[in-house]
Design a protein around this motif. Structure first.
Motif, mmCIF file in Angstrom:
data_model
loop_
_atom_site.group_PDB
_atom_site.id
_atom_site.type_symbol
_atom_site.label_atom_id
_atom_site.label_comp_id
_atom_site.label_asym_id
_atom_site.label_seq_id
_atom_site.Cartn_x
_atom_site.Cartn_y
_atom_site.Cartn_z
ATOM 1 N N ALA A 375 0.826 -1.213 0.000
ATOM 2 C CA ALA A 375 0.000 0.000 0.000
ATOM 3 C C ALA A 375 0.859 1.261 0.000
ATOM 4 N N ASP A 376 2.014 1.199 0.659
ATOM 5 C CA ASP A 376 2.896 2.363 0.754
ATOM 6 C C ASP A 376 4.350 1.910 0.626
ATOM 7 N N PRO A 377 4.895 1.907 -0.580
ATOM 8 C CA PRO A 377 6.289 1.497 -0.779
ATOM 9 C C PRO A 377 7.301 2.601 -0.468
ATOM 10 N N ASN A 378 6.822 3.774 -0.049
ATOM 11 C CA ASN A 378 7.712 4.924 0.116
ATOM 12 C C ASN A 378 8.278 5.080 1.526
ATOM 13 N N HIS A 379 7.664 4.413 2.493
ATOM 14 C CA HIS A 379 8.096 4.598 3.875
ATOM 15 C C HIS A 379 8.553 3.287 4.501
ATOM 16 N N LEU A 380 9.301 3.418 5.580
ATOM 17 C CA LEU A 380 9.898 2.269 6.235
ATOM 18 C C LEU A 380 8.891 1.575 7.148
ATOM 19 N N VAL A 381 9.242 0.360 7.574
ATOM 20 C CA VAL A 381 8.360 -0.441 8.425
ATOM 21 C C VAL A 381 9.153 -0.980 9.603
ATOM 22 N N THR A 382 8.524 -0.963 10.786
ATOM 23 C CA THR A 382 9.153 -1.496 11.990
ATOM 24 C C THR A 382 8.086 -2.073 12.898
ATOM 25 N N ILE A 383 8.507 -2.658 14.020
ATOM 26 C CA ILE A 383 7.615 -3.185 15.060
ATOM 27 C C ILE A 383 8.166 -2.739 16.406
ATOM 28 N N GLY A 384 7.302 -2.258 17.288
ATOM 29 C CA GLY A 384 7.750 -1.772 18.591
ATOM 30 C C GLY A 384 7.781 -2.862 19.643
ATOM 31 N N TRP A 385 8.820 -3.695 19.624
ATOM 32 C CA TRP A 385 8.913 -4.812 20.568
ATOM 33 C C TRP A 385 9.128 -4.312 22.002
ATOM 34 N N ALA A 386 8.492 -4.968 22.952
ATOM 35 C CA ALA A 386 8.614 -4.575 24.358
ATOM 36 C C ALA A 386 9.960 -4.960 24.942
ATOM 37 N N LYS A 387 10.581 -6.024 24.412
ATOM 38 C CA LYS A 387 11.829 -6.542 24.969
ATOM 39 C C LYS A 387 12.935 -6.508 23.920
ATOM 40 N N PRO A 388 14.129 -6.089 24.305
ATOM 41 C CA PRO A 388 15.230 -5.998 23.338
ATOM 42 C C PRO A 388 15.524 -7.303 22.611
ATOM 43 N N GLN A 389 15.436 -8.426 23.327
ATOM 44 C CA GLN A 389 15.792 -9.705 22.709
ATOM 45 C C GLN A 389 14.847 -10.111 21.584
ATOM 46 N N ASN A 390 13.681 -9.482 21.517
ATOM 47 C CA ASN A 390 12.719 -9.827 20.461
ATOM 48 C C ASN A 390 12.869 -8.968 19.210
ATOM 49 N N ALA A 391 13.739 -7.987 19.244
ATOM 50 C CA ALA A 391 13.888 -7.074 18.106
ATOM 51 C C ALA A 391 14.409 -7.773 16.851
ATOM 52 N N SER A 392 14.997 -8.949 17.020
ATOM 53 C CA SER A 392 15.513 -9.677 15.857
ATOM 54 C C SER A 392 14.421 -10.491 15.163
ATOM 55 N N LEU A 393 13.259 -10.625 15.790
ATOM 56 C CA LEU A 393 12.172 -11.384 15.184
ATOM 57 C C LEU A 393 11.662 -10.684 13.927
ATOM 58 N N LEU A 394 11.437 -11.453 12.888
ATOM 59 C CA LEU A 394 10.913 -10.943 11.611
ATOM 60 C C LEU A 394 11.804 -9.865 11.002
ATOM 61 N N GLN A 395 13.082 -9.884 11.329
ATOM 62 C CA GLN A 395 13.960 -8.825 10.828
ATOM 63 C C GLN A 395 14.043 -8.816 9.304
ATOM 64 N N GLU A 396 13.807 -9.978 8.673
ATOM 65 C CA GLU A 396 13.849 -10.027 7.212
ATOM 66 C C GLU A 396 12.696 -9.243 6.592
ATOM 67 N N ASN A 397 11.633 -9.006 7.364
ATOM 68 C CA ASN A 397 10.482 -8.257 6.868
ATOM 69 C C ASN A 397 10.501 -6.790 7.270
ATOM 70 N N MET A 398 11.463 -6.403 8.116
ATOM 71 C CA MET A 398 11.510 -5.053 8.665
ATOM 72 C C MET A 398 12.620 -4.224 8.028
ATOM 73 N N ASP A 399 12.431 -2.900 8.043
ATOM 74 C CA ASP A 399 13.483 -1.981 7.624
ATOM 75 C C ASP A 399 14.276 -1.487 8.832
ATOM 76 N N LEU A 400 13.560 -1.236 9.930
ATOM 77 C CA LEU A 400 14.154 -0.778 11.179
ATOM 78 C C LEU A 400 13.778 -1.751 12.281
#
Length: 517
Positions: A375-400
């Motif tokens: 829907a929007d190829p112009n902006h980046l995508v991220t997820i606001g994980w509550a715990k630092p150790q989970n920030a690597s989850l789905l990293q292949e689908n995320m920009d940040l």
């Protein structure tokens, strides 16, 4: 005592007879009125299904070449409506082992196998929860009498969860094509024939969009300049967890964003709530308010991270189409807005892992990221994980890769070291902060001086680690909704005092440290 007369008995009998007949006539007229009103027939069964008109997978017709009668737009809309209804009642049947609505959208012969599947699943304890996400029907034939239509539904994306005796045993994502034949009967288009075949990709690969945001060597760039993100999670002073509600004020937001800009910050993070924005039917007035805020951010040279889902915790397969339709409407509407830095898909989804199921949540997020990027190829995508150790989850689908941290400043470097071993993308400390509440409800809490020392220590770590960050939050708040931390007064008292400005807008001690960042 005088006995009732025969005339009185006759009167009672006649009145009862007339009353019963009146009730029968009223009941029949209600049913006839219902059936002639254009209402959804299956809802008369009170089956508990969602309103079928809200079943909204992404669908795009190809009517460029076909045989037979000219397809009028109103007829195509009816065919599409009943075709999608057939998918929904089929999914409902396999989920609830109920046949409600099946006869409305499948012919006698077409529903034979479906009836067998439902009966078999009842005996074996199997339940299948599924939904279709994308349809690309290509019209092949429309009969001269307007009673028959055939089409090929290309690249149908479906997601399915299989349960045995209420235990999840498998999940799957499938892309297939279907040869479909539908007949017009009693004013309804019913599926006569639907055969699944191997998918044949008919679309050319989507070209990457030209975006002003780039990522190189785990760093974020705006145009050609590296962008070091420094920001704050933002709610207006009188709009805690309700930025776009009744207290929305363009003047107040303008003043707040000016303060944020003068602090030397360059980014804010804001929150949209699924129900508040209208769920699958996004409210135009909410889009207008969001546009106003984004325009004001642009005015003050601030970038915005927009969190799409806050206080949403369902993730059920039957809800996927609604949440995806919600996200598509918002992101498509603002795909060209220059103030947006990124779409944050969900606030702290990992807190729901135990209650809602980790696999289900990750699958929902993975597909949501694809919907948003289309829907929007112009902006980046991220997820606001509550715990630092989970920030690597789905990293292949995320920009940040974003995470939240409310621990001790001296322990943050260790968390980052572990995380950087697993990722190669820009990291954002999306929330951090310390409450300055110390009082009756928490006599061992922290003072404003403690908050000052905390931010001073965190600033040293952030500078040393060259970490993108947003603190929590600009203001103290007078009121905290029960939905945030519950009704407990002691929890609310702590949550009210995370700001660097107090509830009247007066700078606290920590404001000086933020100003020197």
């Amino acid at each position: 005592m005088k006995k009732p007369s025969k005339n009185m008995y006759r009167g009672i009998l006649i009145f009862s007879f007339l009353a019963v007949n009146a009730m029968i006539i009223f009941g029949l007229s209600s049913v006839l009125g219902f059936l002639n009103s254009g209402a959804d027939k299956s809802s008369i069964f009170h089956s508990g299904k969602r309103n079928e008109t809200s079943y909204r997978p992404k669908i795009a017709w190809d009517t460029s070449s076909y045989e037979g009668r000219k397809m009028e737009s109103p007829n195509l809309q009816k065919i599409e409506r009943d075709y999608l209804h057939s998918w929904q009642v089929r999914n409902f049947a396999l989920n609830h082992l109920s046949l409600d609505g099946i006869a409305d959208y499948f012919t006698d012969s077409a529903r034979v196998n479906l009836l067998k599947n439902v009966e078999f699943n009842k005996k074996t304890g199997v339940v299948i929860k599924s939904t279709s996400l994308h349809h690309q029907p290509k019209l092949n034939f429309y009969s001269t009498d307007g009673q028959l239509v055939s089409f090929t539904d290309e690249n149908v994306v479906t997601y399915q969860e299989s349960f045995l005796n209420e235990e999840l045993i498998a999940t799957s994502v499938d892309t297939s094509r279907y040869e479909v034949l539908m007949l017009l009967e009693d004013g309804y288009w019913r599926v006569r024939h639907m055969v699944r075949e191997e998918a044949q990709q008919t679309q050319a690969p989507r070209k990457p969009a030209i975006s002003t945001w780039k990522i190189r060597d785990s760093k974020l760039y705006w145009w050609k300049e590296e962008f070091k993100l420094k920001g704050v999670n933002y709610y207006p002073k009188d709009g805690a967890w309700d930025t776009f509600g009744l207290h929305f004020s363009q003047e107040e937001i303008d003043q707040d964003l000016q303060i944020i800009s003068q602090l030397g910050l360059n980014t804010i993070r804001i929150f949209l709530q699924y129900e508040d924005f209208g769920k699958e039917h996004v409210l135009p007035e909410k889009l207008e308010k969001l546009a106003t805020l984004l325009d004001l951010a642009d005015k003050h040279s601030l970038k915005v991270i927009v969190t799409l889902f806050d206080f949403y915790g369902d993730y059920s397969v039957t809800d996927w189409n609604f949440t995806y339709a919600h996200a598509r409407q918002i992101t498509r509407h603002f795909k060209d807005h220059t103030a947006i830095l990124a779409w944050d898909l969900k606030n702290e989804p990992d807190l729901d892992f135990d209650s809602r199921g980790k696999i289900r949540i990750l699958n929902w997020l993975k597909h949501l990221s694809r919907e948003v990027k289309q829907a929007d190829p112009n902006h980046l995508v991220t997820i606001g994980w509550a715990k630092p150790q989970n920030a690597s989850l789905l990293q292949e689908n995320m920009d940040l890769l974003s995470f939240h941290y409310y621990g001790k400043p001296e322990a943050l470097s260790g968390e980052l070291k572990n995380l950087r071993k697993k990722v190669q993308k820009p990291l954002i400390l999306e929330e951090f902060g310390l409450s300055s509440y110390k009082g009756f409800w928490d006599p061992f809490g922290n003072t404003e001086e403690d908050q000052l020392e905390y931010y001073a220590a965190m600033n040293e770590v952030l500078e040393e680690e060259q970490l993108n960050s947003l603190f929590w939050t600009l203001y103290d708040f007078k009121e905290i909704p029960n939905s945030v931390v519950g009704k407990q007064v002691w929890r609310k008292a702590k949550q009210k005092h995370f700001g660097v400005l107090d509830a009247q807008g007066i700078p606290k001690a920590s404001f000086r440290v933020i100003h020197k960042q």
